[in-house]
Design an enzyme around this catalytic site. Structure first.
Site, PDB file in Angstrom:
ATOM      1  N   TYR A  55     -75.053 -20.849   3.514  1.00 27.45           N
ATOM      2  CA  TYR A  55     -74.304 -20.855   2.099  1.00 27.45           C
ATOM      3  C   TYR A  55     -74.402 -19.420   1.602  1.00 27.45           C
ATOM      4  CZ  TYR A  55     -76.034 -25.603   2.095  1.00 27.45           C
ATOM      5  OH  TYR A  55     -76.330 -26.756   2.222  1.00 27.45           O
ATOM      6  N   HIS A 113     -80.194 -26.617  10.326  1.00 26.91           N
ATOM      7  CA  HIS A 113     -78.919 -27.115   9.312  1.00 26.91           C
ATOM      8  C   HIS A 113     -78.335 -27.995  10.267  1.00 26.91           C
ATOM      9  CE1 HIS A 113     -76.284 -25.490   6.079  1.00 26.91           C
ATOM     10  NE2 HIS A 113     -76.087 -26.767   6.060  1.00 26.91           N
TER      11      HIS A 113
END
Length: 284
Positions: A55, A113
């Protein structure tokens, strides 16, 4: 504002870590712009903050946490390692980098992730377990694993998975995975709980919300919170939306609501990167 209840999964599966059921997601909030947004969320009462190396906002999240002056033991911070960093040595470096950017001495949950087709799952999870044993993460988890991968991680490898993060919203069924996770006492964290904004425009959800002065988005969040073992991490840039998402905790669905939402299409997956696993796989 109602306090956010913790979800305390089965101790044997998670070592008793308590995860707030409503968290704050930070996907697509890159760079320093994320700091005032997270500061607002913390000021409103969010205590579960979800970020990831990918991110590109861990430093901003850490700065917001520092500025909040909220006691560290009152926060639940999740971050994640990207799928090209899953070998044990790269994972350790990625973790140290994330921790440094966050400015913390530990995170509460460290997650894979996305799986990688060429990863050595056992070696990767063993590296994560070592982080947990060293106290730099309180728990470990996985995101975007299909059911065979989850069975392998939990049953064959024996990893102490504290949570599994998946796309889950009113238009996508996760019934099979939910049933499996509940049998193991592991919660499902629903990301993209508003179907990337589509829930807020859905006429069925809007009609249900009008009965009680709520929005379609609030009904979508309430539907997820209505389910045992489900954690929800909506993102919202504006304080008004952050507050509205928190207020969804107070909504109580009735059978008519559940029936109407169950009738919505449940085959709409909106997060489909080219490296995603086969969601229909029945074995590894």
């Amino acid at each position: 504002m109602n306090p956010i209840p913790n979800l305390k999964p089965d101790r044997s599966a998670t070592h008793g870590v308590a995860i707030p059921r409503l968290g704050f997601g930070t996907f697509r909030m890159p760079g320093a712009d994320a700091q005032p947004v997270v500061e607002s969320a913390l000021a409103l009462g969010y205590r579960h903050i979800d970020t990831a190396a990918m991110y590109a906002n861990e430093a901003a999240v850490g700065a917001a946490i520092a500025a909040s002056a909220i006691a560290r033991d009152q926060l639940f911070v999740t971050t994640k390692v990207w799928h090209d960093q899953l070998s044990p040595d790269l994972l350790r470096r990625a973790f140290d980098d994330s921790l440094d950017k966050l400015g913390l001495d530990h995170v509460d949950l460290y997650m894979i992730h996305w799986p990688s087709p060429d990863m050595n799952m056992a070696a990767t999870l063993e590296a994560m377990i070592r982080l947990q044993e060293q106290g730099v993460t309180r728990s470990i988890g996985v995101c975007n694993f299909n059911l065979p991968m989850l069975r392998n991680a939990v049953e064959k490898i024996g990893a102490p998975i504290a949570a599994v993060q998946l796309e889950y919203h009113s238009f996508l069924s996760q019934a099979a995975v939910l049933a499996y996770l509940r049998s193991k006492g592991i919660p499902l964290t629903a990301y993209a709980p508003l179907a990337q904004g589509r829930a807020s425009q859905d006429p069925t959800l809007a009609a249900l919300g009008r009965k009680r002065g709520a929005s379609a988005a609030q009904m979508a969040i309430a539907w997820l919170l209505d389910q045992d073992g489900v954690i929800v991490i909506p993102k919202a840039g504006r304080p008004e939306s952050q507050s509205a998402n928190l207020e969804a905790q107070a909504l109580r669905l009735d059978d008519a609501d559940r029936t109407a939402i169950a009738a919505l299409p449940k085959d709409q997956r909106f997060v489909r990167p080219p490296f995603a696993p086969d969601w229909n796989a029945v074995s590894l």
